[in-house]
Scaffold this active site. Structure first.
Site, PDB file in Angstrom:
ATOM      1  N   TYR A 175      15.769   6.251 -10.211  1.00 55.66           N
ATOM      2  CA  TYR A 175      15.397   5.961  -8.814  1.00 55.66           C
ATOM      3  C   TYR A 175      16.622   6.146  -7.912  1.00 55.66           C
ATOM      4  CZ  TYR A 175      13.256   3.637  -4.753  1.00 55.66           C
ATOM      5  OH  TYR A 175      12.761   3.351  -3.499  1.00 55.66           O
ATOM      6  N   THR A 212       5.146  -3.678   0.067  1.00 54.27           N
ATOM      7  CA  THR A 212       4.111  -2.639  -0.044  1.00 54.27           C
ATOM      8  C   THR A 212       3.645  -2.583  -1.505  1.00 54.27           C
ATOM      9  OG1 THR A 212       5.739  -0.960  -0.584  1.00 54.27           O
ATOM     10  CG2 THR A 212       5.281  -1.296   1.759  1.00 54.27           C
TER      11      THR A 212
HETATM   12  N1  LIG Z   1       8.866  -0.882   0.061  1.00 56.48           N
HETATM   13  C1  LIG Z   1      10.177  -0.971  -0.011  1.00 56.48           C
HETATM   14  O1  LIG Z   1      10.764  -2.071  -0.082  1.00 56.48           O
HETATM   15  C2  LIG Z   1      11.003   0.270  -0.015  1.00 56.48           C
HETATM   16  C3  LIG Z   1      12.391   0.135  -0.071  1.00 56.48           C
HETATM   17  C4  LIG Z   1      13.187   1.269  -0.053  1.00 56.48           C
HETATM   18  C5  LIG Z   1      12.603   2.521   0.040  1.00 56.48           C
HETATM   19  N2  LIG Z   1      11.253   2.631   0.068  1.00 56.48           N
HETATM   20  C6  LIG Z   1      10.678   3.995   0.142  1.00 56.48           C
HETATM   21  O2  LIG Z   1       9.630   4.014   1.083  1.00 56.48           O
HETATM   22  C7  LIG Z   1       8.723   5.065   0.757  1.00 56.48           C
HETATM   23  C8  LIG Z   1       7.291   4.573   0.879  1.00 56.48           C
HETATM   24  O3  LIG Z   1       7.058   3.586  -0.096  1.00 56.48           O
HETATM   25  P1  LIG Z   1       6.130   2.329   0.161  1.00 56.48           P
HETATM   26  O4  LIG Z   1       7.009   1.146   0.140  1.00 56.48           O
HETATM   27  O5  LIG Z   1       5.226   2.544   1.297  1.00 56.48           O
HETATM   28  O6  LIG Z   1       5.317   2.306  -1.223  1.00 56.48           O
HETATM   29  P2  LIG Z   1       3.761   2.450  -1.528  1.00 56.48           P
HETATM   30  O7  LIG Z   1       2.956   1.509  -0.733  1.00 56.48           O
HETATM   31  O8  LIG Z   1       3.675   2.379  -3.023  1.00 56.48           O
HETATM   32  O9  LIG Z   1       3.452   3.935  -1.048  1.00 56.48           O
HETATM   33  C9  LIG Z   1       3.927   5.028  -1.786  1.00 56.48           C
HETATM   34  C10 LIG Z   1       3.191   6.243  -1.317  1.00 56.48           C
HETATM   35  O10 LIG Z   1       3.674   7.372  -2.067  1.00 56.48           O
HETATM   36  C11 LIG Z   1       2.538   8.089  -2.535  1.00 56.48           C
HETATM   37  N3  LIG Z   1       2.821   8.840  -3.751  1.00 56.48           N
HETATM   38  C12 LIG Z   1       3.287   8.400  -4.935  1.00 56.48           C
HETATM   39  N4  LIG Z   1       3.324   9.418  -5.820  1.00 56.48           N
HETATM   40  C13 LIG Z   1       2.862  10.524  -5.164  1.00 56.48           C
HETATM   41  C14 LIG Z   1       2.647  11.866  -5.525  1.00 56.48           C
HETATM   42  N5  LIG Z   1       2.882  12.313  -6.777  1.00 56.48           N
HETATM   43  N6  LIG Z   1       2.187  12.718  -4.598  1.00 56.48           N
HETATM   44  C15 LIG Z   1       1.902  12.295  -3.346  1.00 56.48           C
HETATM   45  N7  LIG Z   1       2.068  11.025  -2.937  1.00 56.48           N
HETATM   46  C16 LIG Z   1       2.548  10.150  -3.848  1.00 56.48           C
HETATM   47  C17 LIG Z   1       1.495   7.012  -2.802  1.00 56.48           C
HETATM   48  O11 LIG Z   1       0.244   7.650  -2.862  1.00 56.48           O
HETATM   49  P3  LIG Z   1      -0.852   7.326  -4.000  1.00 56.48           P
HETATM   50  O12 LIG Z   1      -1.642   6.211  -3.434  1.00 56.48           O
HETATM   51  O13 LIG Z   1      -1.629   8.578  -4.151  1.00 56.48           O
HETATM   52  O14 LIG Z   1      -0.111   6.934  -5.241  1.00 56.48           O
HETATM   53  C18 LIG Z   1       1.679   6.153  -1.565  1.00 56.48           C
HETATM   54  O15 LIG Z   1       1.029   6.706  -0.471  1.00 56.48           O
HETATM   55  C19 LIG Z   1       9.128   5.535  -0.643  1.00 56.48           C
HETATM   56  O16 LIG Z   1       9.853   6.751  -0.527  1.00 56.48           O
HETATM   57  C20 LIG Z   1      10.030   4.438  -1.155  1.00 56.48           C
HETATM   58  O17 LIG Z   1      11.001   4.908  -2.078  1.00 56.48           O
HETATM   59  C21 LIG Z   1      10.440   1.543   0.054  1.00 56.48           C
END
Ligand SMILES: NC(=O)c1ccc[n+]([C@@H]2O[C@H](COP(=O)([O-])OP(=O)(O)OC[C@H]3O[C@@H](n4cnc5c(N)ncnc54)[C@H](OP(=O)(O)O)[C@@H]3O)[C@@H](O)[C@H]2O)c1
Length: 306
Positions: A175, A212
């Protein structure tokens, strides 16, 4: 003054592509852009979640202009197909938010044989961005926002001899590598755009800790103790998805924001979105050059700007 979604300027007439817009931060990013009048292309994998996301946005923003495009970032063929569909419909793209991602999962390969976190979080977005560049360059002052994480601090720059961490895979190592790749991609792309004299800007954003599905998915897939810890931490202390999305929304829309900048929450993991300093500059040019070498070699796609 604290920046909020109310500060997003009018987006009427603009087309935004948001990956992973069917949940979490991507859904909130799509919602706020649509609320301000952008036409939002939701580039997403799970189509049932996508339909629910569209209903959810339309319930709060009845006038939302939304379009769904199927995108599996773990398949280069799917990325190419999605980019082709978008380019067929849109000669101009004003904003691309490279948001989708997976975190802390056990060792897996994409259909192309890439390590899953590097493959989805970086290589999928690499190809999508490269293929959409003509439409972004055709739009005056277009922006590309790539979502990284504070986890980029634990990452090592990609090793061209072993980008898929064969024989040394660990979920957090992978990651960290993937999110450092997002960091270097956003900054390296800005350097390339500047060299080419393009008005398109590339920025990076991180959401701190946001509650999330990211952590729940990593627990479900791995069952690991550290994944459970971060899930609990996000449940107890994480920002809401709407708050968490503000950093990428600010990078995407604040007229004061410029290419090469990083936006994140004021207090590392939470707080209002502010411009953050860029650390880890030592050796960055080398790391960016290696990322470009690996990404071009693995995908056969170049982001070369002419
Ligand atoms: N939440 C946090 O605390 C946090 C912290 C640091 C960074 N981030 C970053 O923020 C971004 C968004 O994450 P989030 O927190 O919103 O998480 P999330 O709710 O799990 O959303 C992740 C998204 O990525 C999509 N995804 C995963 N694998 C995929 C694939 N193979 N092709 C297309 N889409 C895919 C998921 O779609 P599906 O429903 O189809 O799986 C979902 O829409 C990520 O890049 C994550 O690394 C989040």
């Amino acid at each position: 003054m604290t920046w909020s979604a109310a500060d997003i300027p009018d987006q009427s007439g603009r087309t935004a592509v948001v990956t992973g817009a069917n949940g979490g931060l991507g859904l909130e990013t799509a919602r706020e852009l649509a609320r301000k009048g952008a036409h939002v292309v939701m580039a997403v994998r799970n189509q049932q979640k996508a339909k629910d996301a569209v209903s959810d946005i339309c319930a709060s923003v009845p006038e939302a202009s939304l379009e769904l495009v199927a995108l599996d970032l773990g398949s280069q063929a799917s990325v190419r197909e999605a980019a082709g569909l978008i380019l067929r419909e849109h000669a101009h793209v004003d904003l691309l938010v490279n948001n989708a991602g997976v975190m802390g999962i056990p060792e897996r390969k994409t259909v192309d044989g890439y390590e899953m976190q590097f493959g989805v979080d970086h290589l999928g977005h690499w190809t999508l961005t490269a293929l959409l560049l003509p439409a972004l360059l055709a739009s005056p002052d277009a922006r590309i926002v790539t979502v990284t994480s504070t986890a980029h601090h634990i990452g090592r720059a990609v090793d061209p001899a072993n980008p898929h961490l064969e024989g040394r895979y660990r979920p957090w190592l992978a990651y960290g590598q993937a999110k450092l790749a997002n960091f270097h991609f956003g900054l390296g792309l800005q350097r390339a755009l500047t060299r080419a004299g393009a008005s398109t800007a590339s920025l990076i954003a991180h959401p701190g800790l946001s509650n999330t599905d990211l952590q729940a998915v990593s627990v479900r897939e791995s069952g690991g103790a550290s994944q459970r810890f971060f899930h609990l931490l996000a449940l107890r202390t994480g920002m809401s998805p709407a708050q968490g999305a503000l950093s990428q929304l600010r990078a995407a829309t604040d007229p004061q924001a410029k290419g090469g900048e990083l936006y994140g929450p004021l207090f590392v993991n939470n707080g209002p979105p502010v411009r953050k300093p860029i650390f880890r500059r030592l050796g960055m040019s080398d790391a960016i050059a290696r990322l470009w070498e690996v990404s071009e070699r693995e995908t056969g796609v170049t982001t070369e700007l002419r």
